[in-house]
Design an enzyme around this catalytic site. Structure first.
Site, PDB file in Angstrom:
ATOM      1  N   LYS A  86       0.858  -1.191   0.000  1.00 53.15           N
ATOM      2  CA  LYS A  86       0.000   0.000   0.000  1.00 53.15           C
ATOM      3  C   LYS A  86       0.892   1.239   0.000  1.00 53.15           C
ATOM      4  O   LYS A  86       1.744   1.401   0.877  1.00 53.15           O
ATOM      5  CB  LYS A  86      -0.895  -0.050   1.244  1.00 53.15           C
ATOM      6  CG  LYS A  86      -2.155   0.745   1.133  1.00 53.15           C
ATOM      7  CD  LYS A  86      -3.063   0.408   2.325  1.00 53.15           C
ATOM      8  CE  LYS A  86      -4.318   1.216   2.346  1.00 53.15           C
ATOM      9  NZ  LYS A  86      -5.065   0.999   3.593  1.00 53.15           N
TER      10      LYS A  86
HETATM   11  O1  G3P Z   1      -9.128   2.261   4.423  1.00 59.74           O
HETATM   12  C1  G3P Z   1      -8.927   3.558   4.867  1.00 59.74           C
HETATM   13  C2  G3P Z   1      -9.612   3.758   6.165  1.00 59.74           C
HETATM   14  O2  G3P Z   1      -9.013   3.008   7.150  1.00 59.74           O
HETATM   15  C3  G3P Z   1      -9.793   5.149   6.576  1.00 59.74           C
HETATM   16  O3  G3P Z   1     -10.990   5.154   7.237  1.00 59.74           O
HETATM   17  O4  G3P Z   1     -12.669   5.956   8.794  1.00 59.74           O
HETATM   18  O5  G3P Z   1     -10.245   6.591   9.097  1.00 59.74           O
HETATM   19  O6  G3P Z   1     -11.595   7.550   7.234  1.00 59.74           O
HETATM   20  P1  G3P Z   1     -11.386   6.380   8.137  1.00 59.74           P
END
Ligand code: G3P
Length: 217
Positions: free
Chosen positions: A87
């Site tokens: 990633k």
């Molecule tokens: O896959 C990306 C994710 O982990 C981010 O999620 O909820 O932190 O915006 P969030």
């Protein structure tokens, strides 16, 4: 649409895996830190543990931001297990590194995608996946699902093979909308996956069936 779980928590990964619907796992440095994993040896072991639990693509994120660092880290991660996908953040050196990995046959997930232009660049570099963060787009007052529609249209018109991996999912409706918008993959927290199960008419309907079943038991 494939279902990935977006966590580094082994119990949650197991629960989603046991449901029989899990196609892979995505992690990021914030999710790893949340599990209290410390030191590169422990981090590497954790990735291998996840790979041994789930037969599917497992995204492991680099933390370097310069080309040489991203490449060095990515090569180590890719060597951990055949299912590791490196990633890489959507930055200039990240795009260069994705092209390098593509040429070496190493699969990549370009993360922190917030625009169609970023998705096009990552696809041109040969990324296996692009990860648009739809919840964070919504947080800015824009429409995250519309970004998935737009990238889908562009990738179909241009014939890009890069898969659209909808990320930053916050609820079950996001998953449904991403499926409708043509995402290839949705990576979700466990709660959002379990949210798909819920409907009050299912609960009341089942309660009535079980009540009536007592009449002929
Ligand atoms: O896959 C990306 C994710 O982990 C981010 O999620 O909820 O932190 O915006 P969030």
């Amino acid at each position: 649409m494939k279902f990935f779980i977006d966590t580094a928590n082994l119990e949650q990964i197991k629960e989603a895996h046991d449901l029989g619907i899990l196609d892979g796992v995505t992690t990021n440095p914030s999710l790893m830190a949340k599990e209290g994993i410390k030191g590169s040896e422990a981090v590497m072991k954790h990735y291998v543990d996840i790979c041994e639990m789930v037969e599917g693509d497992i995204s492991a994120e680099v933390i370097s931001t310069d080309f040489d660092g991203i490449v060095a880290e990515g090569l180590v991660l890719a060597a951990l297990h055949k299912n590791i996908v490196v990633k890489v953040p959507m930055i200039k050196d990240g795009v260069k590194a994705i092209k390098y990995f593509t040429d070496k046959g190493i699969r990549t997930n370009c993360t922190l995608i917030f625009s169609a232009g970023q998705a096009i660049l990552a696809a041109k570099a040969g990324a296996t996946y692009v990860s648009p963060f739809i919840g964070r787009v919504d947080d800015m007052g824009a429409d995250g699902v519309e970004l998935i529609y737009q990238i889908r249209r562009i990738f179909d018109i241009q014939g890009y093979k890069t898969e659209i991996l909808a990320a930053s999912i916050r609820n079950a409706l996001h998953i449904i909308k991403c499926a409708e918008a043509g995402a290839d993959v949705c990576t979700c927290p466990l709660d959002s996956i379990l949210g798909l199960l819920k409907h009050p008419l299912t609960d009341s309907g089942l309660a009535k069936f079980l009540e009536d079943a007592k009449k002929f038991a």
